[in-house]
Scaffold this motif. Sequence first.
Motif, PDB file in Angstrom:
ATOM      1  N   MET A  81       0.883  -1.169   0.000  1.00 37.52           N
ATOM      2  CA  MET A  81       0.000   0.000   0.000  1.00 37.52           C
ATOM      3  C   MET A  81       0.918   1.216   0.000  1.00 37.52           C
ATOM      4  N   SER A  82       1.069   1.865  -1.170  1.00 38.33           N
ATOM      5  CA  SER A  82       2.136   2.860  -1.296  1.00 38.33           C
ATOM      6  C   SER A  82       1.727   4.048  -2.168  1.00 38.33           C
ATOM      7  N   SER A  83       2.366   5.192  -1.928  1.00 40.02           N
ATOM      8  CA  SER A  83       2.170   6.366  -2.781  1.00 40.02           C
ATOM      9  C   SER A  83       3.050   6.285  -4.029  1.00 40.02           C
ATOM     10  N   ASN A  84       3.976   5.317  -4.067  1.00 40.56           N
ATOM     11  CA  ASN A  84       4.796   5.102  -5.266  1.00 40.56           C
ATOM     12  C   ASN A  84       3.925   4.432  -6.333  1.00 40.56           C
ATOM     13  N   ASN A  85       3.627   5.147  -7.406  1.00 38.61           N
ATOM     14  CA  ASN A  85       2.713   4.583  -8.403  1.00 38.61           C
ATOM     15  C   ASN A  85       3.344   4.383  -9.774  1.00 38.61           C
ATOM     16  N   LEU A  86       4.683   4.465  -9.851  1.00 36.96           N
ATOM     17  CA  LEU A  86       5.362   4.215 -11.114  1.00 36.96           C
ATOM     18  C   LEU A  86       5.399   2.716 -11.411  1.00 36.96           C
ATOM     19  N   PRO A  87       5.332   2.339 -12.687  1.00 36.87           N
ATOM     20  CA  PRO A  87       5.376   0.916 -13.034  1.00 36.87           C
ATOM     21  C   PRO A  87       6.586   0.190 -12.447  1.00 36.87           C
ATOM     22  N   LYS A  88       7.746   0.850 -12.404  1.00 30.33           N
ATOM     23  CA  LYS A  88       8.953   0.189 -11.898  1.00 30.33           C
ATOM     24  C   LYS A  88       8.811  -0.177 -10.417  1.00 30.33           C
ATOM     25  N   ASP A  89       8.076   0.656  -9.657  1.00 33.66           N
ATOM     26  CA  ASP A  89       7.860   0.368  -8.240  1.00 33.66           C
ATOM     27  C   ASP A  89       6.987  -0.874  -8.074  1.00 33.66           C
ATOM     28  N   LYS A  90       5.929  -0.954  -8.872  1.00 36.94           N
ATOM     29  CA  LYS A  90       5.025  -2.096  -8.785  1.00 36.94           C
ATOM     30  C   LYS A  90       5.716  -3.374  -9.255  1.00 36.94           C
ATOM     31  N   ILE A  91       6.504  -3.253 -10.316  1.00 38.28           N
ATOM     32  CA  ILE A  91       7.225  -4.425 -10.835  1.00 38.28           C
ATOM     33  C   ILE A  91       8.194  -4.958  -9.788  1.00 38.28           C
ATOM     34  N   LYS A  92       8.892  -4.050  -9.106  1.00 33.59           N
ATOM     35  CA  LYS A  92       9.826  -4.479  -8.053  1.00 33.59           C
ATOM     36  C   LYS A  92       9.079  -5.219  -6.946  1.00 33.59           C
ATOM     37  N   ALA A  98       5.053  -9.848  -3.988  1.00 34.31           N
ATOM     38  CA  ALA A  98       3.796  -9.250  -3.560  1.00 34.31           C
ATOM     39  C   ALA A  98       2.617  -9.957  -4.219  1.00 34.31           C
ATOM     40  N   ASP A  99       1.528 -10.069  -3.475  1.00 35.54           N
ATOM     41  CA  ASP A  99       0.291 -10.625  -4.028  1.00 35.54           C
ATOM     42  C   ASP A  99      -0.575  -9.535  -4.647  1.00 35.54           C
ATOM     43  N   ASP A 100      -0.405  -8.295  -4.180  1.00 34.52           N
ATOM     44  CA  ASP A 100      -1.171  -7.183  -4.728  1.00 34.52           C
ATOM     45  C   ASP A 100      -0.473  -5.878  -4.347  1.00 34.52           C
ATOM     46  N   TYR A 101      -0.891  -4.793  -5.019  1.00 34.12           N
ATOM     47  CA  TYR A 101      -0.271  -3.483  -4.820  1.00 34.12           C
ATOM     48  C   TYR A 101      -1.342  -2.429  -5.043  1.00 34.12           C
ATOM     49  N   VAL A 102      -1.621  -1.625  -4.021  1.00 35.28           N
ATOM     50  CA  VAL A 102      -2.589  -0.536  -4.157  1.00 35.28           C
ATOM     51  C   VAL A 102      -1.877   0.784  -3.896  1.00 35.28           C
ATOM     52  N   THR A 103      -2.322   1.843  -4.566  1.00 31.76           N
ATOM     53  CA  THR A 103      -1.676   3.136  -4.427  1.00 31.76           C
ATOM     54  C   THR A 103      -2.495   4.063  -3.536  1.00 31.76           C
TER      55      THR A 103
END
Length: 235
Positions: A81-92, A98-103
């Motif tokens: 659960m992060s304010s980082n919303n760049l594709p590279k952040d989610k890919i990392k 990670a099972d999921d990623y919400v911004t």
Amino acid sequence: MDAVKILLVEDDRIIASLVKKYLDIRGYAVNHAEDGVEGLKEYDKADYDLIIMDVMMPHKDGYTLAEEIRAKDPYIPILFMSSNNLPKDKIKAFRIGADDYVTKPVNVEELLLRIEVILKRQKSEPKVEVGNEDDPHEIHIGNYLLDFPYQKLNIGDDTRKLTTREAELLRFLHRHRNSLIKREYILQEVWGDDDYYKGRSLDVFMSRLRKYLKDDPTIEILNVHGIGFKFLVQD
């Protein structure tokens, strides 16, 4: 039925309070840690069903925390659960496991739905078939009773809820008690694969089972170096 236990690792107290409030209302049991160092300590104290964590935190960031938890347990669900919303952040995050990623800003209703999906998926994972004449649902192991369908380990008035993998491994060890069991055989039969990563996970699970079974001195899990394990039980 035991409440689902969630570890929330978030340094923003306002966000943490809001998320915890809504999760509590929905019946989840939530513990909050304010940074990655505290988060790892909290993780080691209890058995959690899900971890929600921020990325940017003091002392230890979420990526590092997730890697350390993944080394201990490859299967526990992790939701970033992060304010980082760049594709590279989610890919990392997903590469770490990670099972999921919400911004952020977080929509709480969306977060709740994502949690439900993760937990539903976790429950629907294939399990080792239960029960036949030679493999009863309730298994006496020394002074313990393993209730396999409900994944509970009982001794006296004390009951411990096991994860699916812990219950499967304990039942497998009991089937082969007092015999030398090769690591590769355990991994193939319980994990379905004997790669190196799952081999590291096996050692973690064996350590957990030793801790769970410590109240009965007639039970011992021996590590036979380079070969496998012996699950010794005095019948």
